[in-house]
Design a protein around this motif. Structure first.
Motif, short mmCIF file in Angstrom:
data_model
loop_
_atom_site.label_atom_id
_atom_site.label_comp_id
_atom_site.label_asym_id
_atom_site.label_seq_id
_atom_site.Cartn_x
_atom_site.Cartn_y
_atom_site.Cartn_z
N VAL A 121 0.95 -1.11 0.04
CA VAL A 121 -0.08 -0.01 -0.04
C VAL A 121 0.82 1.23 0.21
CG1 VAL A 121 -1.76 1.40 1.26
CG2 VAL A 121 -1.95 -1.12 1.17
N THR A 122 1.68 1.34 1.11
CA THR A 122 2.72 2.44 0.97
C THR A 122 3.54 2.49 -0.13
OG1 THR A 122 4.26 1.43 2.27
CG2 THR A 122 2.35 2.31 3.49
N ALA A 123 3.92 1.57 -0.58
CA ALA A 123 4.76 1.58 -2.02
C ALA A 123 4.03 2.13 -3.02
CB ALA A 123 5.40 0.48 -2.14
N VAL A 124 2.81 1.82 -3.31
CA VAL A 124 1.96 2.41 -4.34
C VAL A 124 1.79 3.83 -4.09
CG1 VAL A 124 -0.21 2.38 -5.30
CG2 VAL A 124 0.94 0.31 -4.95
N LEU A 125 1.36 4.25 -2.98
CA LEU A 125 1.29 5.66 -2.76
C LEU A 125 2.61 6.43 -2.76
CD1 LEU A 125 -0.58 5.74 0.74
CD2 LEU A 125 -1.55 6.64 -1.39
N ALA A 126 3.64 5.74 -2.35
CA ALA A 126 4.88 6.63 -2.65
C ALA A 126 5.46 6.84 -4.02
CB ALA A 126 6.11 6.14 -1.60
N ARG A 184 14.06 8.28 -2.26
CA ARG A 184 12.64 9.06 -1.85
C ARG A 184 11.61 8.15 -1.59
NH1 ARG A 184 12.37 15.20 -4.71
NH2 ARG A 184 14.06 15.98 -3.24
N PRO A 185 11.21 7.35 -2.74
CA PRO A 185 10.12 6.50 -2.70
C PRO A 185 10.17 5.43 -1.53
CG PRO A 185 11.14 6.14 -4.71
CD PRO A 185 11.71 7.53 -4.19
N VAL A 186 11.56 4.99 -1.63
CA VAL A 186 12.02 3.89 -0.53
C VAL A 186 11.57 4.42 0.75
CG1 VAL A 186 13.41 2.24 0.06
CG2 VAL A 186 13.50 2.74 -2.11
N SER A 187 12.11 5.43 0.95
CA SER A 187 12.17 5.94 2.55
C SER A 187 10.78 6.48 2.55
CB SER A 187 13.18 7.18 2.79
OG SER A 187 12.95 8.16 1.93
N HIS A 188 10.02 7.11 1.65
CA HIS A 188 8.74 7.60 2.06
C HIS A 188 7.89 6.64 2.33
CE1 HIS A 188 5.90 10.61 -0.04
NE2 HIS A 188 5.60 10.43 1.14
N SER A 189 7.68 5.27 1.63
CA SER A 189 7.08 4.33 1.95
C SER A 189 7.38 3.46 3.11
CB SER A 189 6.83 3.16 0.73
OG SER A 189 8.32 2.89 0.27
N ILE A 190 8.68 3.06 3.23
CA ILE A 190 9.00 2.06 4.52
C ILE A 190 8.95 2.94 5.70
CG2 ILE A 190 11.09 1.20 5.45
CD1 ILE A 190 11.96 0.14 2.74
N ARG A 191 9.07 4.24 5.87
CA ARG A 191 8.81 5.02 6.89
C ARG A 191 7.53 4.67 7.42
NH1 ARG A 191 9.64 9.64 5.03
NH2 ARG A 191 11.88 9.71 5.48
N LEU A 192 6.41 4.94 6.70
CA LEU A 192 4.85 4.85 7.15
C LEU A 192 4.92 3.19 7.36
CD1 LEU A 192 2.29 5.90 7.42
CD2 LEU A 192 1.83 5.64 4.96
N ALA A 193 5.04 2.47 6.57
CA ALA A 193 4.65 1.15 7.01
C ALA A 193 5.38 0.55 8.04
CB ALA A 193 4.96 0.19 5.52
#
Lengths: 248, 173
Positions: free
Chosen positions: A122-127, A174-183
């Motif tokens: 989910v977060t990876a798709v968002l990011a 960026r997308p990696v940190s963006h998504s992994i931070r949340l999840a």
């Protein structure tokens, strides 16, 4: 941890399992799963707050309308502050991201809930959608000048190529940190809460200690849920700013 | 140890078989939320906020207008008061001048009357004095004649009269 009869089993990761709601073993693309249920509840929550809350259109807002106006004003101001006024045309998109992440995080704190934002899918798709949209937007608006984002004019000339490599790497991270931070934040908090809850079941009379710990952790998790929604949204705004104004 | 779908094997987050399902429902959810927000919620809240700020601005403007009107009214009131004061002052001054003029005329008239009466009185006093002098002279003359007659002195009436009048006048002088 898990023994045969399951009485002492602490399975902190079970809560994250995606499973079909109406029987069956396989999870196909269109299967109605617990993901479907909790995302639907997220939609209902967003609708309740943003549509039903403001249905009175009162000049002097009711409590519900104040909450809707507060959310509106909060994100509106955030975009205005971070990206400038020209970022406001993306307000509905950023509002969608914030509302989804916020309510998915909050609803996930209900006991026995399934936290959709604790999944990398989910977060990876968002990011990734943020990353791809922002990158495309940057090239569409600025053309090749968007690449100046990676060319630090204020640095000494000799350092610029090295900095450019670092900037490009950091851009793609960026997308990696963006998504992994949340999840990661969601998953860790829920797993720890589950572990403490498992201790409470196993400790007998001394259950008070883990219950207090879970209570404290729950308060912290509430904070984390809100902050992560905020962080995810403000990072989206920061990335959007780079697309709108690529010059340092 | 995991025998059914309720048991997690490692991290369920890394179970790629569920990814299509999650991504599909996520996209559906995001599209629905986007449509709800952009079609209904955001325009509505935006218009509420705009209406409110418009109302507040209009109210503040109205308040400004009323305030200005009030201060204008106050200025007009002060001016009217000032004018009335000046008018009253003028009327008082005119009154005072009129009264002064009347008074002056009256005083003049009174003065003239007093002067006339004084003159009249003086005249009458002089008359009385004159008649008194004449009476004295006559009494003196008669007395002188009687005395001379008693002494048997024959004297001219005219001489006696002259002598008495000279004496009386000299005594009076």
């Amino acid at each position: 941890m898990a023994d045969a009869n399951g009485s002492l089993a602490i399975r902190p990761m079970d809560q994250f399992v995606v499973r079909p709601l109406f029987g069956g073993e396989t999870v196909g693309m269109f299967t109605i799963t617990n993901v479907t249920l909790w995302m639907a509840l997220t939609v209902l929550a967003v609708t309740a707050v943003m549509v039903l809350g403001a249905r009175g259109r009162a000049l002097v807002p009711t409590r519900g309308q104040s909450v809707a106006e507060l959310a509106y004003g909060f994100i509106y101001k955030m975009i205005e502050d971070v990206t400038g006024r020209d970022g406001l045309r993306f307000f509905p998109y950023i509002m969608t991201i914030f509302m989804f992440v916020f309510f998915a995080n909050i609803l996930g704190l209900i006991p026995w809930a399934f936290t959709t934002t604790s999944h990398f899918a989910v977060t990876a798709v968002l990011a990734l959608s943020v990353f791809i949209s922002v990158t495309v937007l940057g090239f569409v608006l600025n053309g090749a000048a968007f690449l100046r984002l990676f060319w630090v004019d204020s640095a000494p000339l000799a350092l610029r190529p090295i900095l450019a490599v670092i900037e490009i790497i950091s851009y793609f991270v960026r997308p990696v940190s963006h998504s992994i931070r949340l999840a990661g934040a969601m998953m860790a908090g829920h797993a720890v809460a589950k572990v403490f809850a498992g201790f409470a079941a196993a400790l007998g009379v001394a259950f008070v200690v883990p219950v207090l710990a879970v209570t404290a952790l729950y308060a912290l998790e509430l904070l984390v849920a809100v902050i992560q929604a905020y962080v995810f949204t403000i990072l989206t705004c920061v990335y959007l700013k780079d697309a709108l104004h690529p010059h340092h | 140890m995991a025998t059914n779908t309720n048991d997690a094997v490692g991290m369920p987050q890394l179970d790629f078989s569920t990814f299509p399902n999650q991504i599909f429902w996520l996209v559906v959810t995001l599209v629905v939320i986007y449509l709800i927000l952009s079609r209904v919620a955001l325009p509505r809240i935006g218009s509420i906020l705009a209406e409110r700020s418009g109302t507040i601005t209009a109210d503040i403007d109205a308040a400004e207008t009323y305030k200005r009107q009030a201060s204008e009214a106050e200025a007009a009131y002060n001016k009217a008061l000032e004018d009335a004061r000046a008018q009253a002052h003028k009327i008082v001054e005119e009154m005072r001048a009129d009264i002064q003029a009347d008074l002056d005329v009256a005083i003049q008239k009174a003065d003239a009357e007093i002067a006339a009466r004084t003159a009249e009185s003086e005249r009458r006093i002089a008359e009385i004095r004159d008649s008194a002098n004449e009476a004295v002279e006559e009494v003196a003359r008669d007395t002188a004649r009687e005395i001379l007659a008693l002494f048997g002195v024959k004297a001219e009436d005219k001489a006696i009269d002259d002598s008495v009048s000279t004496r009386v006048k000299g005594g009076a002088a």
